[in-house]
Design a protein around this motif. Structure first.
Motif, mmCIF file in Angstrom:
data_model
loop_
_atom_site.group_PDB
_atom_site.id
_atom_site.type_symbol
_atom_site.label_atom_id
_atom_site.label_comp_id
_atom_site.label_asym_id
_atom_site.label_seq_id
_atom_site.Cartn_x
_atom_site.Cartn_y
_atom_site.Cartn_z
ATOM 1 N N GLU A 37 -26.434 -39.268 2.811
ATOM 2 C CA GLU A 37 -26.099 -39.505 4.255
ATOM 3 C C GLU A 37 -27.129 -38.857 5.293
ATOM 4 O O GLU A 37 -27.290 -39.290 6.422
ATOM 5 C CB GLU A 37 -24.374 -39.254 4.570
ATOM 6 N N GLN A 38 -27.536 -37.796 4.864
ATOM 7 C CA GLN A 38 -28.889 -37.151 5.606
ATOM 8 C C GLN A 38 -30.079 -37.843 5.918
ATOM 9 O O GLN A 38 -30.816 -37.743 6.672
ATOM 10 C CB GLN A 38 -29.024 -35.594 5.213
ATOM 11 N N PHE A 39 -30.245 -39.078 5.292
ATOM 12 C CA PHE A 39 -31.266 -39.645 5.380
ATOM 13 C C PHE A 39 -31.004 -41.190 6.119
ATOM 14 O O PHE A 39 -31.744 -41.934 6.567
ATOM 15 C CB PHE A 39 -31.862 -40.421 3.909
ATOM 16 N N GLU A 70 -31.398 -27.530 13.315
ATOM 17 C CA GLU A 70 -31.808 -26.114 12.986
ATOM 18 C C GLU A 70 -30.855 -25.325 13.284
ATOM 19 O O GLU A 70 -30.470 -24.814 14.563
ATOM 20 C CB GLU A 70 -33.293 -25.566 13.094
ATOM 21 N N SER A 71 -30.104 -24.590 12.310
ATOM 22 C CA SER A 71 -28.979 -23.695 12.677
ATOM 23 C C SER A 71 -29.323 -22.309 13.597
ATOM 24 O O SER A 71 -28.445 -22.212 14.357
ATOM 25 C CB SER A 71 -28.087 -23.092 11.355
ATOM 26 N N GLY A 72 -30.423 -21.826 13.515
ATOM 27 C CA GLY A 72 -30.659 -20.871 14.544
ATOM 28 C C GLY A 72 -30.761 -21.303 15.893
ATOM 29 O O GLY A 72 -30.199 -20.776 17.055
ATOM 30 N N GLY A 235 -35.678 -33.497 -5.720
ATOM 31 C CA GLY A 235 -37.121 -34.124 -5.905
ATOM 32 C C GLY A 235 -37.497 -34.520 -4.749
ATOM 33 O O GLY A 235 -38.232 -35.473 -4.753
ATOM 34 N N GLN A 236 -37.151 -34.005 -3.597
ATOM 35 C CA GLN A 236 -37.680 -34.665 -2.280
ATOM 36 C C GLN A 236 -39.266 -34.280 -2.056
ATOM 37 O O GLN A 236 -39.853 -33.225 -2.183
ATOM 38 C CB GLN A 236 -36.947 -34.235 -0.908
ATOM 39 N N ARG A 237 -39.979 -35.512 -1.774
ATOM 40 C CA ARG A 237 -41.315 -35.300 -1.133
ATOM 41 C C ARG A 237 -41.518 -36.191 0.170
ATOM 42 O O ARG A 237 -40.395 -36.686 0.645
ATOM 43 C CB ARG A 237 -42.175 -35.900 -2.129
HETATM 44 N N1 LIG Z 1 -33.161 -24.534 8.012
HETATM 45 C C1 LIG Z 1 -32.248 -25.240 8.061
HETATM 46 C C2 LIG Z 1 -31.411 -25.504 6.675
HETATM 47 C C3 LIG Z 1 -30.455 -26.432 6.490
HETATM 48 C C4 LIG Z 1 -30.381 -26.817 5.216
HETATM 49 O O1 LIG Z 1 -31.067 -26.420 3.925
HETATM 50 N N2 LIG Z 1 -29.340 -27.687 5.005
HETATM 51 C C5 LIG Z 1 -28.927 -28.230 3.511
HETATM 52 C C6 LIG Z 1 -27.779 -27.848 3.180
HETATM 53 S S1 LIG Z 1 -27.440 -26.007 3.059
HETATM 54 C C7 LIG Z 1 -29.009 -29.824 3.656
HETATM 55 O O2 LIG Z 1 -28.706 -30.485 4.611
HETATM 56 N N3 LIG Z 1 -29.756 -30.481 2.527
HETATM 57 C C8 LIG Z 1 -29.816 -31.698 2.383
HETATM 58 C C9 LIG Z 1 -31.058 -32.028 1.751
HETATM 59 O O3 LIG Z 1 -31.396 -31.173 0.889
HETATM 60 O O4 LIG Z 1 -31.426 -33.301 1.807
HETATM 61 C C10 LIG Z 1 -31.025 -24.871 8.963
HETATM 62 O O5 LIG Z 1 -30.695 -23.551 9.065
HETATM 63 O O6 LIG Z 1 -30.377 -25.683 9.649
#
Ligand SMILES: N[C@@H](CCC(=O)N[C@@H](CS)C(=O)NCC(=O)O)C(=O)O
Length: 239
Positions: A37-39, A70-72, A235-237
């Motif tokens: 769903e992130q895509f 970005e969580s930060g 395996g994302q590119r």
């Molecule tokens: N730097 C990002 C990292 C976020 C992150 O890595 N989220 C992961 C889950 S912990 C994600 O959404 N992964 C989806 C994917 O790999 O396609 C943040 O801190 O917001």
């Protein structure tokens, strides 16, 4: 109400903790990262890096909506918006920012890689010779980073000053699965901090919210679906 695009992982927990601590009302929009769903284009429009968490605040600057990924950046935005847990005094703010960026560039990515090499690479890539090297390198780095926090916490109760978004951002990466790979007895001050933050009512509430959607399976646990989900996640590119 703030919309939180979320899945119950350490990076997701950072934002539910901040929202609960700051008393900002929010609604969770699950992003099932095991199902891709992130895509979805609507999500990529607010989070072009195809990662959760992200937020949409309908009442952003000037009363107009704003999205943040970005969580930060999200925690800084929420801290500024609420006026809580992100000091205004410049010296105090610099301290919080130092530890915030330390987590974003260090603890989070290193612990994420350590978890990956330890939990997934042996099953995903059984013929790869280097997985033990990766697991070892990143586990050592998490150990080193925990040591840095432990020294900081020897002389204070919270990271970089009073309790702040600097604590909220690191806690899920110490309280969760990551600490299972580390001998926590090496780090008594960090262990005490982990318990101190974990006992906060808002932190407990945030973890309860996670349970609302933890019943949605990340992936089907068997067969082709699991295979497909792992290929997509690991395996994302560039697209
Ligand atoms: N730097 C990002 C990292 C976020 C992150 O890595 N989220 C992961 C889950 S912990 C994600 O959404 N992964 C989806 C994917 O790999 O396609 C943040 O801190 O917001």
């Amino acid at each position: 109400m703030i919309e939180l695009y979320y899945w119950p992982t350490p990076n997701g927990h950072k934002v539910t903790i901040a929202l609960e601590e700051m008393g900002l009302p929010y609604v969770i929009k699950p992003v099932n990262i095991g199902r891709g769903e992130q895509f979805e284009p609507a999500f990529l429009a607010i989070s072009p890096n195809n990662r959760m968490p992200a937020i949409v605040d309908p009442d952003g600057p000037g009363g107009a909506p704003i999205s943040v990924f970005e969580s930060g950046a999200i925690l800084q935005y929420l801290g500024r918006k609420s006026g809580k847990f992100y000091p205004v005094d410049e010296r105090a703010r610099v301290k919080v920012d130092e530890w915030l960026f330390w987590q974003m560039g260090g603890l989070g990515p290193m612990a994420g890689q350590a978890n990956h090499f330890r939990n997934y690479s042996p099953t995903l890539l059984p013929d790869m010779r280097f997985s033990a090297y990766g697991a070892n390198r990143y586990t050592n780095e998490v150990h080193r980073l925990y040591g840095v926090m432990n020294i900081e916490l020897a002389s204070r109760d919270y990271i970089g000053g009073d309790y702040s978004i600097a604590d909220m951002i690191s806690w899920p990466w110490v309280a969760g699965q990551s600490s299972a790979m580390i001998q926590m007895e090496d780090f008594p001050h960090l262990t005490a901090w982990k318990a101190r933050v974990g006992a906060r009512v808002a932190v407990r509430r945030a973890l309860e919210r996670a349970k609302e959607i933890q019943n949605i399976p990340l992936v089907q646990q068997t067969g082709k679906d699991l295979e497909e989900a792992r290929k997509m996640l690991f395996g994302q590119r560039a697209r």
